[in-house]
Design a protein around this motif. Structure first.
Motif, PDB file in Angstrom:
ATOM      1  N   HIS A 198      49.389  30.047  35.519  1.00 26.63           N
ATOM      2  CA  HIS A 198      48.923  28.865  34.800  1.00 26.63           C
ATOM      3  C   HIS A 198      50.084  28.130  34.135  1.00 26.63           C
ATOM      4  O   HIS A 198      50.173  26.899  34.188  1.00 26.63           O
ATOM      5  CB  HIS A 198      47.880  29.266  33.758  1.00 26.63           C
ATOM      6  N   GLN A 199      50.981  28.890  33.533  1.00 26.26           N
ATOM      7  CA  GLN A 199      52.151  28.257  32.917  1.00 26.26           C
ATOM      8  C   GLN A 199      52.951  27.497  33.969  1.00 26.26           C
ATOM      9  O   GLN A 199      53.424  26.386  33.729  1.00 26.26           O
ATOM     10  CB  GLN A 199      53.048  29.310  32.254  1.00 26.26           C
ATOM     11  N   THR A 221      48.142  34.187  33.694  1.00 28.45           N
ATOM     12  CA  THR A 221      48.857  33.414  32.684  1.00 28.45           C
ATOM     13  C   THR A 221      50.159  32.848  33.239  1.00 28.45           C
ATOM     14  O   THR A 221      50.464  31.667  33.053  1.00 28.45           O
ATOM     15  CB  THR A 221      49.161  34.307  31.462  1.00 28.45           C
ATOM     16  N   LEU A 248      44.816  39.054  29.170  1.00 29.48           N
ATOM     17  CA  LEU A 248      46.098  39.542  28.671  1.00 29.48           C
ATOM     18  C   LEU A 248      45.879  40.270  27.350  1.00 29.48           C
ATOM     19  O   LEU A 248      46.371  41.382  27.137  1.00 29.48           O
ATOM     20  CB  LEU A 248      47.044  38.366  28.492  1.00 29.48           C
ATOM     21  N   GLY A 249      45.103  39.620  26.468  1.00 25.91           N
ATOM     22  CA  GLY A 249      44.878  40.202  25.143  1.00 25.91           C
ATOM     23  C   GLY A 249      44.145  41.530  25.234  1.00 25.91           C
ATOM     24  O   GLY A 249      44.605  42.553  24.710  1.00 25.91           O
ATOM     25  N   GLY A 291      45.686  39.569  33.787  1.00 23.31           N
ATOM     26  CA  GLY A 291      46.036  38.615  32.738  1.00 23.31           C
ATOM     27  C   GLY A 291      47.443  38.076  32.923  1.00 23.31           C
ATOM     28  O   GLY A 291      47.675  36.867  32.823  1.00 23.31           O
ATOM     29  N   PHE A 299      44.684  34.342  29.054  1.00 23.58           N
ATOM     30  CA  PHE A 299      45.028  34.890  27.739  1.00 23.58           C
ATOM     31  C   PHE A 299      44.053  35.977  27.327  1.00 23.58           C
ATOM     32  O   PHE A 299      44.453  36.997  26.756  1.00 23.58           O
ATOM     33  CB  PHE A 299      45.044  33.785  26.679  1.00 23.58           C
ATOM     34  N   GLY A 315      43.624  29.024  31.594  1.00 24.44           N
ATOM     35  CA  GLY A 315      44.500  29.585  30.581  1.00 24.44           C
ATOM     36  C   GLY A 315      43.751  30.535  29.664  1.00 24.44           C
ATOM     37  O   GLY A 315      44.251  31.602  29.304  1.00 24.44           O
ATOM     38  N   GLN A 316      42.512  30.138  29.308  1.00 22.24           N
ATOM     39  CA  GLN A 316      41.743  30.981  28.386  1.00 22.24           C
ATOM     40  C   GLN A 316      41.443  32.337  29.016  1.00 22.24           C
ATOM     41  O   GLN A 316      41.616  33.387  28.376  1.00 22.24           O
ATOM     42  CB  GLN A 316      40.436  30.288  28.003  1.00 22.24           C
TER      43      GLN A 316
END
Lengths: 379, 390
Positions: B366-367, B363, B25-26, B359, B22, B18-19
């Motif tokens: 992962h979700q 993500t 993604l960020g 990302g 994210f 997840g990290q």
């Protein structure tokens, strides 16, 4: 039976059992084989077989034949008979890719199959000790069999039997080598004259049949009924007429209907004022003249008659149709050039009807006017 | 046999997944925003690539699900839940379509210019109809996604075999729908960038390119999850092999369609067909065009052709990453000449979008893994799928 022992075989009821058996047997023996009525996936893993090298045959043969084909095409296109297709370079690689692709696939696939059949399986010798045994019958029907060969260094009939029993095999039975079959089998090999003769006969018969079929049979009755007909054919002697020609000339002193012969063929002068343009300059006549001019004349004279030939110097460029001479010419003189030709410009009497020629004259006149308009035209 | 369907234990993915997701993604989003303010037009063109990349992967993952049902394939059953998870990208497509939809005037010449050819194409190429098509296509995909995964998830608990039968029927419907819709989507978003040009195999080419990318993403997930014990322990290298087989087949087919399109146009040499290729032959674009053969065909082909490699986790990972790169390369080649005819340009703007795409995919995946089993434990074909061997 006095025959020599070949192997000891056992049979199983389910694919799971045979997988397990193969794994166990593989631990101790090298010379053994498994027979199943259908492919059991994962068997090569259980038998400890590595990757099959047959893929290399496909790769090497496919690539080699592809390169050979490339050389062949290059030889045809660059050396033997260079031809230009669609304005592409003589050696036009992208266009050959489909051919090379198909060659690779075809040769790769065919040699793979042939290698399997003749090299790996040893055809046409199909002799094998398991033939005509209960083992072969059942394993090609409803059972899964395994046998350990006597030539395996670790082979010991009692031990193998014990192992099979532990694994739960049914119908454990020895397989013997049939001396007669072996002798007969030895006679069958790809290199034997009989086989080579047989293969050669097949090749000869097939190619001979193809040759005969395509080159001779289609010209025999009844296949030739379409091509051989009781009718006049070009380039053939005609027995009906005395001079043997089908296309007869008109009777002397007559003319065909609707055809007015041109009196001044070959004349060098004296036709200038001989006739006036019989067509009225209507829109249709101009349209016809334009169409015919663009088709028949523009390749040499250019779209606007300026002598800017599109033939890029492959044919001497004609003079401009806007020259003082041509502009001052009478209509009949232009008509004469089209009908009769002039020096290296050929006659177009055969390609263009009389009316079409006169329509072109109108059009040429209009072209000349367009470059050199009178005051009244501009308004 | 020793494997059994009940051996699967659901484990949560480590938080690092997840990290990473994210984080990418960020950073990707930040770069995209900066890029938007620095070089808006370029960013808009890149956003077409992003949308088509995610759309292609999403819908072809669902295609893999459908084809499994339709063909009755068993090898992919232990992995099917992964396909389903990646196809959930479809749900987010409306968001990624927005940047393109809002900048259509800048991107697509046919929205504001006209000539004789465009006037005749206007019945299809006009903005209202474009929006309708987009809405219908994404809408249909979402409906199919919900139905497929709904049935599949329900089976986890009910073990109801009739759900498989339902999904088989659904697949028979979905495959033609997908064929038409992905063709329409590729025509709308990619082909209409140069609206005078047309090619009938364009949609197929985009579809198969996306399928290679989807298989690559799936392979990366499957290999990483399985090597670390998150899938059913009965998942073995023979399953990797099959994924690799799919990838090499799709790669070869991609080259086949790409080459046949190029070769036929080159051969016929008709003025209305050649400009698209001429744009890709101008300046340095020529290098990219020729590099495609190497990047998108020769290298992946030899990475994957041997059985050894398809069964080797590390080599499969490498080949998959390479194929993803090749697919991006291909999208770049299709989209960007419309933005910059004089030659290719690659910088942090493009890189930002690659990070963003990665990302998003990580993500979303992962979700998905949080709420669902990673294996379709109720599927009647699962046992046979686990026993699958070459």
């Amino acid at each position: 039976m006095s025959n020599q022992l070949y192997a000891l075989s056992g049979q199983f009821e389910t694919p799971d059992e045979i997988m397990h058996a193969a794994e166990e047997v593989n631990k101790k023996y090298k010379q053994y084989d498994v027979n199943t009525p259908y492919p059991v996936h994962g068997m090569d893993g259980a038998m400890g077989m590595g990757e099959s090298p047959i893929g290399w045959v496909t790769l090497v043969v496919g690539t080699t034949c592809m390169l050979l084909m490339l050389c062949f095409i290059a030889w045809i296109q660059l050396v033997d008979y260079p031809t230009t297709f669609a304005g592409k370079p003589d050696f036009n690689l992208p266009g050959y890719v489909p051919i090379l692709f198909e060659t690779t696939i075809l040769t790769g696939a065919v040699t793979t199959v042939l290698t399997l059949l003749f090299v790996v399986c040893g055809l046409p010798n199909n002799a094998h000790p398991i033939h005509d045994t209960n083992y072969a019958k059942r394993t090609s029907d409803d059972r899964f069999g395994i046998y350990v060969e006597a030539k395996d260094p670790a082979f010991n009939e009692a031990e193998v039997r014990q192992l099979f029993e532990q694994l739960g095999a049914k119908d454990i039975a020895p397989i013997y080598i049939d001396a007669e079959e072996v002798a007969a089998g030895k006679n069958m090999s790809v290199l034997k004259p009989q086989f080579i003769g047989f293969a050669a006969t097949v090749v000869l018969v097939i190619s001979g049949a193809a040759y005969f079929g395509l080159n001779h049979m289609v010209f025999l009755p009844p296949y030739n009924w379409m091509s051989v007909q009781p009718k006049v054919v070009p380039q053939k002697t005609n027995t009906v007429f005395k001079n043997g020609v089908s296309m007869q000339l008109p009777v002397e002193g007559t003319i065909a209907r609707g055809f007015i012969p041109y009196a001044k063929v070959g004349a060098k002068e004296g036709f200038g004022q001989s006739m006036a343009n019989p067509l009225d300059p209507t829109a249709e006549v101009f349209a016809l003249g334009e169409q015919k001019y663009l088709t028949m004349c523009s390749a040499c004279h250019g779209n606007y008659g300026q002598g800017d030939s599109r033939l890029n110097g492959q044919y001497p460029a004609p003079p401009s149709l806007h020259s003082k001479k041509a502009v001052e010419w009478a209509d009949a003189e232009i008509y004469h050039v089209i009908t009769n030709g002039q020096n290296i410009m050929p006659s177009y009497a055969k390609q263009l009807t009389r009316d079409e020629r006169w329509a072109i004259v109108h059009y040429v006149r209009a072209l000349q006017r367009s470059l050199n308009p009178k005051e009244t035209d501009v308004q | 046999m020793s494997t059994h369907t009940s051996q699967y234990q659901k484990k949560d993915l480590p938080p690092v997944v997840g990290q990473v997701g994210f984080g990418l993604l960020g950073v990707g989003l930040l770069l995209a925003l900066v890029s938007f303010f620095v070089d808006p037009l370029r960013t808009k063109f890149i956003s077409i690539m992003l949308f088509m990349f995610l759309a292609g992967i999403g819908v072809t993952s669902l295609f893999m699900v459908a084809i499994e049902y339709l063909a009755g394939a068993v090898w992919s059953t232990p992995l099917r839940r992964i396909f389903e998870m990646f196809s959930s990208l479809i749900l987010f497509l409306p968001i990624f379509a927005l940047p393109v939809v809002f900048s259509m005037q800048d991107l697509y010449e046919w929205t504001h210019k006209t000539d004789e050819i465009l006037a005749r194409k206007a019945a299809y190429l006009n903005q209202p109809f474009f929006m309708v098509r987009l809405a219908v296509i994404i809408g249909l995909w979402i409906v199919f996604y919900k139905l497929f995964t709904g049935n599949s998830l329900k089976q986890d608990t009910t073990q109801d075999q009739s759900l498989t039968a339902k999904n088989v029927k659904l697949s028979a419907l979905f495959i033609p729908v997908m064929g038409l819709s992905i063709t329409a989507l590729s025509i709308d978003f990619l082909m209409s960038l140069e609206p005078h040009w047309f090619s009938t195999i364009f949609g197929v080419n985009f579809f198969i390119g996306s399928l290679t990318a989807a298989l690559a993403v799936i392979t990366i997930a499957v290999v990483l999850l399985n090597e670390n014990g998150y899938l059913h322990p009965g998942t073995v290298r023979d399953h990797y092999y099959s994924l690799g087989f799919g990838m090499i087949a799709a790669t070869v087919f991609w080259m086949y369609t790409a080459f046949s399109q190029g070769m036929l146009i080159w051969y016929a040499n008709i003025p209305e067909e050649t400009p698209w290729y001429l744009h890709r032959w101008d300046g340095d674009w020529k290098v990219i065009t020729l590099a495609q053969i190497l990047v998108h065909f020769i290298i992946p082909f030899f990475l994957l052709v041997q059985r050894k490699n398809k069964r080797n986790p590390n080599r499969m990972l490498f080949a998959s990453v390479w194929i993803l790169f090749a697919h991006l390369f291909d999208l770049y080649w299709v989209v960007m000449p419309a933005y910059r005819p004089q030659g290719p340009i690659i910088g942090w703007n493009e890189l930002g979008f690659v990070l963003l795409a990665a990302g998003v995919i990580i993500t979303v995946f992962h979700q998905q893994t949080k709420r669902k089993n990673l294996v379709a434990v109720g599927d009647p074909k699962l046992q046979r799928g686990l026993e699958f061997r070459l």
